[in-house]
Write a protein that holds these residues in place. Structure first.
Motif, PDB file in Angstrom:
ATOM      1  N   ARG A   4      56.986  38.934 -81.884  1.00  0.00           N
ATOM      2  CA  ARG A   4      56.213  40.100 -81.446  1.00  0.00           C
ATOM      3  C   ARG A   4      56.956  41.406 -81.679  1.00  0.00           C
ATOM      4  NH1 ARG A   4      51.972  41.220 -77.749  1.00  0.00           N
ATOM      5  NH2 ARG A   4      52.231  43.224 -76.686  1.00  0.00           N
ATOM      6  N   GLN A   5      58.262  41.408 -81.471  1.00  0.00           N
ATOM      7  CA  GLN A   5      59.043  42.645 -81.603  1.00  0.00           C
ATOM      8  C   GLN A   5      59.034  43.188 -83.033  1.00  0.00           C
ATOM      9  OE1 GLN A   5      63.329  41.929 -81.241  1.00  0.00           O
ATOM     10  NE2 GLN A   5      62.924  39.719 -81.388  1.00  0.00           N
ATOM     11  N   PHE A   6      58.756  42.320 -84.019  1.00  0.00           N
ATOM     12  CA  PHE A   6      58.758  42.757 -85.413  1.00  0.00           C
ATOM     13  C   PHE A   6      57.369  43.150 -85.908  1.00  0.00           C
ATOM     14  CE2 PHE A   6      62.200  39.546 -85.020  1.00  0.00           C
ATOM     15  CZ  PHE A   6      63.282  40.390 -85.252  1.00  0.00           C
ATOM     16  N   CYS A   7      56.340  42.922 -85.116  1.00  0.00           N
ATOM     17  CA  CYS A   7      54.974  43.224 -85.533  1.00  0.00           C
ATOM     18  C   CYS A   7      54.680  44.712 -85.385  1.00  0.00           C
ATOM     19  CB  CYS A   7      53.970  42.435 -84.690  1.00  0.00           C
ATOM     20  SG  CYS A   7      53.774  40.733 -85.204  1.00  0.00           S
ATOM     21  N   PRO A   8      53.838  45.275 -86.252  1.00  0.00           N
ATOM     22  CA  PRO A   8      53.355  46.636 -86.030  1.00  0.00           C
ATOM     23  C   PRO A   8      52.632  46.711 -84.688  1.00  0.00           C
ATOM     24  CG  PRO A   8      52.805  45.881 -88.253  1.00  0.00           C
ATOM     25  CD  PRO A   8      53.321  44.694 -87.507  1.00  0.00           C
ATOM     26  N   GLU A   9      52.671  47.867 -84.073  1.00  0.00           N
ATOM     27  CA  GLU A   9      52.093  48.025 -82.740  1.00  0.00           C
ATOM     28  C   GLU A   9      50.612  47.645 -82.720  1.00  0.00           C
ATOM     29  OE1 GLU A   9      52.805  48.500 -78.855  1.00  0.00           O
ATOM     30  OE2 GLU A   9      54.292  48.900 -80.423  1.00  0.00           O
ATOM     31  N   GLY A  26      51.005  42.625 -90.799  1.00  0.00           N
ATOM     32  CA  GLY A  26      51.230  42.167 -89.436  1.00  0.00           C
ATOM     33  C   GLY A  26      50.176  41.219 -88.909  1.00  0.00           C
ATOM     34  N   CYS A  27      49.094  41.004 -89.675  1.00  0.00           N
ATOM     35  CA  CYS A  27      48.024  40.131 -89.194  1.00  0.00           C
ATOM     36  C   CYS A  27      47.252  39.575 -90.394  1.00  0.00           C
ATOM     37  CB  CYS A  27      47.087  40.892 -88.257  1.00  0.00           C
ATOM     38  SG  CYS A  27      46.265  42.306 -89.017  1.00  0.00           S
ATOM     39  N   LEU A  28      46.291  38.719 -90.110  1.00  0.00           N
ATOM     40  CA  LEU A  28      45.517  38.076 -91.166  1.00  0.00           C
ATOM     41  C   LEU A  28      44.713  39.087 -91.979  1.00  0.00           C
ATOM     42  CD1 LEU A  28      44.508  35.490 -92.527  1.00  0.00           C
ATOM     43  CD2 LEU A  28      42.735  35.348 -90.772  1.00  0.00           C
ATOM     44  N   ASN A  29      44.143  40.093 -91.332  1.00  0.00           N
ATOM     45  CA  ASN A  29      43.378  41.098 -92.064  1.00  0.00           C
ATOM     46  C   ASN A  29      44.248  41.865 -93.054  1.00  0.00           C
ATOM     47  OD1 ASN A  29      41.057  40.367 -90.743  1.00  0.00           O
ATOM     48  ND2 ASN A  29      41.083  42.065 -89.286  1.00  0.00           N
ATOM     49  N   ASP A  30      45.514  42.065 -92.694  1.00  0.00           N
ATOM     50  CA  ASP A  30      46.434  42.735 -93.619  1.00  0.00           C
ATOM     51  C   ASP A  30      46.669  41.873 -94.859  1.00  0.00           C
ATOM     52  OD1 ASP A  30      46.637  44.825 -91.876  1.00  0.00           O
ATOM     53  OD2 ASP A  30      48.566  44.209 -91.028  1.00  0.00           O
ATOM     54  N   ILE A  31      46.803  40.574 -94.651  1.00  0.00           N
ATOM     55  CA  ILE A  31      46.964  39.664 -95.791  1.00  0.00           C
ATOM     56  C   ILE A  31      45.730  39.704 -96.695  1.00  0.00           C
ATOM     57  CG2 ILE A  31      46.997  37.209 -96.415  1.00  0.00           C
ATOM     58  CD1 ILE A  31      49.710  38.090 -95.748  1.00  0.00           C
ATOM     59  N   ALA A  32      44.551  39.733 -96.072  1.00  0.00           N
ATOM     60  CA  ALA A  32      43.315  39.803 -96.853  1.00  0.00           C
ATOM     61  C   ALA A  32      43.272  41.088 -97.682  1.00  0.00           C
ATOM     62  CB  ALA A  32      42.107  39.725 -95.924  1.00  0.00           C
ATOM     63  N   ASP A  33      43.707  42.185 -97.103  1.00  0.00           N
ATOM     64  CA  ASP A  33      43.739  43.456 -97.836  1.00  0.00           C
ATOM     65  C   ASP A  33      44.723  43.390 -99.003  1.00  0.00           C
ATOM     66  OD1 ASP A  33      41.871  44.523 -96.124  1.00  0.00           O
ATOM     67  OD2 ASP A  33      43.346  45.504 -94.827  1.00  0.00           O
ATOM     68  N   VAL A  34      45.857  42.725 -98.791  1.00  0.00           N
ATOM     69  CA  VAL A  34      46.841  42.580 -99.870  1.00  0.00           C
ATOM     70  C   VAL A  34      46.224  41.849-101.053  1.00  0.00           C
ATOM     71  CG1 VAL A  34      48.961  41.381-100.528  1.00  0.00           C
ATOM     72  CG2 VAL A  34      48.900  42.713 -98.430  1.00  0.00           C
ATOM     73  N   VAL A  35      45.501  40.767-100.789  1.00  0.00           N
ATOM     74  CA  VAL A  35      44.886  39.992-101.868  1.00  0.00           C
ATOM     75  C   VAL A  35      43.849  40.829-102.604  1.00  0.00           C
ATOM     76  CG1 VAL A  35      43.493  37.955-102.398  1.00  0.00           C
ATOM     77  CG2 VAL A  35      45.306  37.803-100.681  1.00  0.00           C
ATOM     78  N   GLU A  36      42.989  41.520-101.864  1.00  0.00           N
ATOM     79  CA  GLU A  36      41.932  42.311-102.489  1.00  0.00           C
ATOM     80  C   GLU A  36      42.490  43.463-103.313  1.00  0.00           C
ATOM     81  OE1 GLU A  36      38.843  41.893-102.803  1.00  0.00           O
ATOM     82  OE2 GLU A  36      38.347  40.317-101.379  1.00  0.00           O
ATOM     83  N   GLN A  37      43.582  44.065-102.860  1.00  0.00           N
ATOM     84  CA  GLN A  37      44.142  45.225-103.539  1.00  0.00           C
ATOM     85  C   GLN A  37      45.161  44.858-104.613  1.00  0.00           C
ATOM     86  OE1 GLN A  37      45.730  47.725-100.443  1.00  0.00           O
ATOM     87  NE2 GLN A  37      43.791  47.748 -99.289  1.00  0.00           N
ATOM     88  N   LEU A  44      56.071  32.806 -80.809  1.00  0.00           N
ATOM     89  CA  LEU A  44      55.587  34.034 -81.441  1.00  0.00           C
ATOM     90  C   LEU A  44      55.743  35.222 -80.495  1.00  0.00           C
ATOM     91  CD1 LEU A  44      52.348  32.694 -83.183  1.00  0.00           C
ATOM     92  CD2 LEU A  44      54.511  33.301 -84.273  1.00  0.00           C
ATOM     93  N   TYR A  45      55.445  34.985 -79.228  1.00  0.00           N
ATOM     94  CA  TYR A  45      55.516  36.090 -78.255  1.00  0.00           C
ATOM     95  C   TYR A  45      56.972  36.502 -78.011  1.00  0.00           C
ATOM     96  CZ  TYR A  45      54.787  38.792 -73.999  1.00  0.00           C
ATOM     97  OH  TYR A  45      54.782  39.795 -73.050  1.00  0.00           O
ATOM     98  N   ASP A  46      57.873  35.522 -77.880  1.00  0.00           N
ATOM     99  CA  ASP A  46      59.270  35.824 -77.555  1.00  0.00           C
ATOM    100  C   ASP A  46      60.065  36.324 -78.745  1.00  0.00           C
ATOM    101  OD1 ASP A  46      58.910  35.048 -74.902  1.00  0.00           O
ATOM    102  OD2 ASP A  46      59.466  32.965 -75.295  1.00  0.00           O
ATOM    103  N   CYS A  80      50.609  38.104 -81.938  1.00  0.00           N
ATOM    104  CA  CYS A  80      51.545  37.546 -80.944  1.00  0.00           C
ATOM    105  C   CYS A  80      51.158  37.970 -79.532  1.00  0.00           C
ATOM    106  CB  CYS A  80      52.964  37.988 -81.238  1.00  0.00           C
ATOM    107  SG  CYS A  80      53.512  37.712 -82.929  1.00  0.00           S
ATOM    108  N   PRO A  81      49.964  37.632 -79.069  1.00  0.00           N
ATOM    109  CA  PRO A  81      49.559  38.041 -77.723  1.00  0.00           C
ATOM    110  C   PRO A  81      50.304  37.248 -76.649  1.00  0.00           C
ATOM    111  CG  PRO A  81      47.935  36.542 -78.630  1.00  0.00           C
ATOM    112  CD  PRO A  81      48.943  36.794 -79.726  1.00  0.00           C
ATOM    113  N   LEU A  82      50.234  37.737 -75.430  1.00  0.00           N
ATOM    114  CA  LEU A  82      50.807  36.997 -74.307  1.00  0.00           C
ATOM    115  C   LEU A  82      50.017  35.715 -74.116  1.00  0.00           C
ATOM    116  CD1 LEU A  82      52.729  36.849 -71.863  1.00  0.00           C
ATOM    117  CD2 LEU A  82      50.946  38.033 -70.545  1.00  0.00           C
ATOM    118  N   PRO A  83      50.664  34.541 -74.215  1.00  0.00           N
ATOM    119  CA  PRO A  83      49.926  33.274 -74.104  1.00  0.00           C
ATOM    120  C   PRO A  83      49.290  33.117 -72.726  1.00  0.00           C
ATOM    121  CG  PRO A  83      52.089  32.930 -75.099  1.00  0.00           C
ATOM    122  CD  PRO A  83      52.074  34.335 -74.580  1.00  0.00           C
TER     123      PRO A  83
END
Length: 249
Positions: free
Chosen positions: A188-193, A75-86, A183-185, A200-203
């Motif tokens: 956002r609904q598909f992102c983990p909480e 759901g975010c950049l840190n998750d992608i980084a974890d995917v690469v490392e793992q 992204l917000y509209d 997808c923050p409120l612009p």
């Protein structure tokens, strides 16, 4: 281009292998010629893969990342980084920026900076082997294939660049207002909480356009015949059968 090449490659000799695209090849050869002329390398050998045969070892590493990505919630950049490392021990993350907006790697306008110094190489996609040596200032030795004869090309236009001169920095432009609201509209609904306010923050910029919201697909079964696209017979122009029926009778 980023300045990773300035930080990571400090050997006197270097070997570079890359895929074969004309625009990227022109920029890469000019950049490596700049490195040799400014004393950062003595010799650089470049080999471009033949067109249509660009599969090599890094693709295996990307395949391992894809396998991990398919079974991981991201759901975010840190998750992608974890995917690469793992994904595998051979894969290591190199972020150019953080999801909080911090820039970790500086980018320079190398293309604009190098253009006044170096000539372009005609039909560069047909050439696959390049040798740049400090003994031949401004000259690149090229071969179409490994067994072809060597041709000398003069890339240097006039004076060679100074070692201390660097191209201007390129600042990240960030997302446009339209993209932020998209992204917000829509996303956002598909992102983990836990990632909604990161990805997808409120612009904070005003909405300068009317969102183009697609209508919800109809779930009713009362679709009229006029709404259904019918296949028309090529023989008589009517619906309900095709020309093959006439040929069989």
């Amino acid at each position: 281009m980023s300045d990773l090449c300035l930080q990571c490659q400090k050997n006197s000799s270097a070997i570079v292998r890359s895929t074969n695209t004309s625009v990227e090849n022109q920029s890469l050869v000019s950049l490596l010629m700049w490195r040799v002329l400014t004393g950062r390398n003595k010799t650089i050998t470049i080999s471009f893969l033949p067109t249509g045969h660009t599969k090599f070892s890094p693709d295996w590493c990307f395949g391992l990342i894809k396998q991990r990505f398919r079974r991981t919630e991201v759901g975010c950049l840190n998750d992608i980084a974890d995917v690469v490392e793992q994904s595998a021990s051979v894969n290591t993350v190199q972020l150019v920026g953080t999801q909080e907006g911090e820039q970790l790697v500086e980018f320079h306008d190398w293309t604009g900076f190098l253009a006044p110094f170096f000539n372009r190489i005609k039909s560069i996609k047909k050439l696959h082997h390049f040798i740049i040596d400090s003994s031949y200032q401004g000259i690149v030795k090229v071969k179409e294939t490994s067994g072809s004869s060597v041709t000398d090309l003069n890339l240097l236009k006039n004076d060679k660049p100074s070692r201390n001169d660097l191209p201007p920095l390129v600042a990240p432009r960030g997302l446009s207002a339209e993209r932020q609201w998209y992204l917000y509209d829509r996303i956002r609904q598909f992102c983990p909480e836990s990632c909604k306010n990161t990805t997808c923050p409120l612009p904070v910029v005003p909405r300068l356009f009317t969102p183009n919201v697609s209508p919800e697909p109809s779930t009713t079964a009362d679709t009229t015949i006029s709404q259904v696209r019918r296949r028309i017979c090529g023989k008589c122009g009517q619906t309900g059968h095709n020309r093959r029926s006439f040929l069989q009778t």
